[in-house]
Design a protein around this motif. Structure first.
Motif, PDB file in Angstrom:
ATOM      1  N   ILE A 161     -27.861 -31.607 -37.154  1.00  0.00           N
ATOM      2  CA  ILE A 161     -27.461 -32.520 -36.081  1.00  0.00           C
ATOM      3  C   ILE A 161     -28.644 -33.367 -35.624  1.00  0.00           C
ATOM      4  N   GLN A 162     -29.829 -32.759 -35.551  1.00  0.00           N
ATOM      5  CA  GLN A 162     -31.020 -33.517 -35.167  1.00  0.00           C
ATOM      6  C   GLN A 162     -31.290 -34.651 -36.154  1.00  0.00           C
ATOM      7  N   GLU A 163     -31.147 -34.336 -37.450  1.00  0.00           N
ATOM      8  CA  GLU A 163     -31.388 -35.360 -38.468  1.00  0.00           C
ATOM      9  C   GLU A 163     -30.359 -36.487 -38.379  1.00  0.00           C
ATOM     10  N   LEU A 164     -29.131 -36.150 -37.984  1.00  0.00           N
ATOM     11  CA  LEU A 164     -28.081 -37.164 -37.876  1.00  0.00           C
ATOM     12  C   LEU A 164     -28.193 -37.987 -36.599  1.00  0.00           C
ATOM     13  N   LEU A 165     -28.396 -37.310 -35.475  1.00  0.00           N
ATOM     14  CA  LEU A 165     -28.290 -37.955 -34.173  1.00  0.00           C
ATOM     15  C   LEU A 165     -29.622 -38.338 -33.554  1.00  0.00           C
ATOM     16  N   GLY A 166     -30.710 -37.726 -34.011  1.00  0.00           N
ATOM     17  CA  GLY A 166     -32.012 -38.063 -33.457  1.00  0.00           C
ATOM     18  C   GLY A 166     -32.416 -37.196 -32.279  1.00  0.00           C
ATOM     19  N   PRO A 167     -33.470 -37.565 -31.582  1.00  0.00           N
ATOM     20  CA  PRO A 167     -34.066 -36.714 -30.547  1.00  0.00           C
ATOM     21  C   PRO A 167     -33.183 -36.450 -29.337  1.00  0.00           C
ATOM     22  N   THR A 168     -32.197 -37.304 -29.097  1.00  0.00           N
ATOM     23  CA  THR A 168     -31.322 -37.095 -27.930  1.00  0.00           C
ATOM     24  C   THR A 168     -30.041 -36.352 -28.310  1.00  0.00           C
ATOM     25  N   TRP A 169     -30.075 -35.610 -29.426  1.00  0.00           N
ATOM     26  CA  TRP A 169     -28.866 -34.964 -29.944  1.00  0.00           C
ATOM     27  C   TRP A 169     -28.183 -34.065 -28.925  1.00  0.00           C
ATOM     28  N   LYS A 170     -28.970 -33.416 -28.050  1.00  0.00           N
ATOM     29  CA  LYS A 170     -28.379 -32.478 -27.086  1.00  0.00           C
ATOM     30  C   LYS A 170     -27.419 -33.177 -26.133  1.00  0.00           C
ATOM     31  N   ASP A 171     -27.716 -34.434 -25.805  1.00  0.00           N
ATOM     32  CA  ASP A 171     -26.854 -35.182 -24.888  1.00  0.00           C
ATOM     33  C   ASP A 171     -25.539 -35.597 -25.536  1.00  0.00           C
TER      34      ASP A 171
ATOM     35  N   ARG B  33     -16.512 -20.751 -35.264  1.00  0.00           N
ATOM     36  CA  ARG B  33     -15.378 -19.830 -35.131  1.00  0.00           C
ATOM     37  C   ARG B  33     -15.682 -18.736 -34.118  1.00  0.00           C
ATOM     38  N   VAL B  34     -14.711 -18.477 -33.252  1.00  0.00           N
ATOM     39  CA  VAL B  34     -14.847 -17.412 -32.264  1.00  0.00           C
ATOM     40  C   VAL B  34     -15.017 -16.049 -32.927  1.00  0.00           C
ATOM     41  N   ASP B  35     -14.317 -15.843 -34.056  1.00  0.00           N
ATOM     42  CA  ASP B  35     -14.300 -14.523 -34.687  1.00  0.00           C
ATOM     43  C   ASP B  35     -15.408 -14.332 -35.720  1.00  0.00           C
ATOM     44  N   MET B  36     -16.387 -15.245 -35.752  1.00  0.00           N
ATOM     45  CA  MET B  36     -17.512 -15.093 -36.669  1.00  0.00           C
ATOM     46  C   MET B  36     -18.815 -15.245 -35.890  1.00  0.00           C
ATOM     47  N   PRO B  37     -19.637 -14.181 -35.817  1.00  0.00           N
ATOM     48  CA  PRO B  37     -20.877 -14.267 -35.040  1.00  0.00           C
ATOM     49  C   PRO B  37     -21.814 -15.321 -35.600  1.00  0.00           C
ATOM     50  N   LEU B  38     -22.508 -16.001 -34.699  1.00  0.00           N
ATOM     51  CA  LEU B  38     -23.473 -17.024 -35.107  1.00  0.00           C
ATOM     52  C   LEU B  38     -24.838 -16.376 -35.283  1.00  0.00           C
ATOM     53  N   CYS B  39     -25.377 -16.454 -36.492  1.00  0.00           N
ATOM     54  CA  CYS B  39     -26.678 -15.863 -36.800  1.00  0.00           C
ATOM     55  C   CYS B  39     -27.784 -16.900 -36.589  1.00  0.00           C
ATOM     56  N   PRO B  40     -29.011 -16.428 -36.334  1.00  0.00           N
ATOM     57  CA  PRO B  40     -30.114 -17.369 -36.070  1.00  0.00           C
ATOM     58  C   PRO B  40     -30.314 -18.407 -37.165  1.00  0.00           C
ATOM     59  N   ASP B  41     -30.288 -17.990 -38.430  1.00  0.00           N
ATOM     60  CA  ASP B  41     -30.507 -18.948 -39.522  1.00  0.00           C
ATOM     61  C   ASP B  41     -29.423 -20.020 -39.551  1.00  0.00           C
ATOM     62  N   GLU B  42     -28.176 -19.611 -39.304  1.00  0.00           N
ATOM     63  CA  GLU B  42     -27.072 -20.573 -39.297  1.00  0.00           C
ATOM     64  C   GLU B  42     -27.223 -21.564 -38.153  1.00  0.00           C
ATOM     65  N   SER B  43     -27.633 -21.068 -37.000  1.00  0.00           N
ATOM     66  CA  SER B  43     -27.839 -21.936 -35.851  1.00  0.00           C
ATOM     67  C   SER B  43     -28.966 -22.925 -36.122  1.00  0.00           C
ATOM     68  N   ASP B  44     -30.051 -22.430 -36.723  1.00  0.00           N
ATOM     69  CA  ASP B  44     -31.183 -23.303 -37.043  1.00  0.00           C
ATOM     70  C   ASP B  44     -30.759 -24.413 -37.998  1.00  0.00           C
ATOM     71  N   ASP B  45     -29.955 -24.046 -39.021  1.00  0.00           N
ATOM     72  CA  ASP B  45     -29.480 -25.040 -39.991  1.00  0.00           C
ATOM     73  C   ASP B  45     -28.609 -26.093 -39.305  1.00  0.00           C
ATOM     74  N   ALA B  46     -27.700 -25.622 -38.441  1.00  0.00           N
ATOM     75  CA  ALA B  46     -26.789 -26.543 -37.759  1.00  0.00           C
ATOM     76  C   ALA B  46     -27.549 -27.494 -36.846  1.00  0.00           C
TER      77      ALA B  46
END
Length: 220
Positions: free
Chosen positions: A130-140, A113-126
């Motif tokens: 995604i890494q667990e779902l998509l694997g090592p090439t998740w960034k692509d 959400r644009v109106d909700m700041p992203l905190c470090p812990d939330e980013s780490d969890d997300a």
């Protein structure tokens, strides 16, 4: 791809409760396939696949117009008010293989959400999810969908101006996915022209990744 005159792109929406995942999925499909409403708890409790009708005027190949079909997998929020992180992860992973094991997944959309700041812990969890779902090439295979863009507009900010004041956590995340991001106002019904713009941006991300897919041939 069903035939030479048609292209299908497969997407999954991921994110926290009340970020607008299901509404974003509806906007991309041009439908109301997914339940979307305000709630003090997580609304989506299982994965479901939505399919668009044939969409014209978005993509061309070799000078010829192709019909585009969009498939979106809606998922429970992570974290979830009624499911453990492990339950959500296993459910989403199973659904990805089930629905996209033949054609493959083109892109995962992390909804913020644009109106909700992203905190470090939330980013780490997300990112871990995604890494667990998509694997090592998740960034692509990941792009960020910034919903409730009308909130930034109400504050007198364009999308790019909003990013100038965004947290270092969000900027770092956007950098890690090669600045693949889209602003979306999903509080109101998305108009055809705006939907076309969003779909063209998604197609450009997919093209930049050379149309690679995940999960293809992994269906049991």
């Amino acid at each position: 791809m069903a035939d030479t005159n048609e292209m299908t792109i497969n997407l999954v929406v991921l994110g926290k409760t009340q970020t607008g995942k299901s509404a974003a999925g509806n906007s991309l499909l041009g439908s109301s396939d997914f339940e979307s409403r305000g709630s003090p708890s997580s609304v989506t409790t299982c994965c479901s696949l939505g399919r668009s009708c044939r969409i014209l005027g978005v993509v061309r190949r070799n000078g010829c117009e192709l019909a585009l079909r969009v498939q979106v997998l809606d998922t429970p929020s992570y974290p979830h008010s009624g499911l453990s992180k492990e339950q959500v992860r296993d459910m989403v992973r199973s659904a990805l293989v089930h629905h996209f094991g033949e054609e493959g997944l083109h892109l995962a959309l992390l909804v913020l959400r644009v109106d909700m700041p992203l905190c470090p812990d939330e980013s780490d969890d997300a990112v871990q999810f995604i890494q667990e779902l998509l694997g090592p090439t998740w960034k692509d295979f990941t792009a960020v969908l910034l919903t409730h863009a009308d909130k930034a507009e109400a504050a007198g900010c364009s999308g790019e101006e909003y990013l100038h004041s965004a947290s270092s956590t969000l900027l770092s995340l956007l950098s890690s996915v090669q600045h693949k991001y889209i602003f979306l106002d999903n509080q109101k019904g998305i108009i055809k022209e705006d939907r076309t713009i969003v779909l063209r941006k998604l197609l450009n991300f997919i093209r930049q990744n050379n149309y690679q897919v995940l999960f293809k041939h992994s269906k049991e």
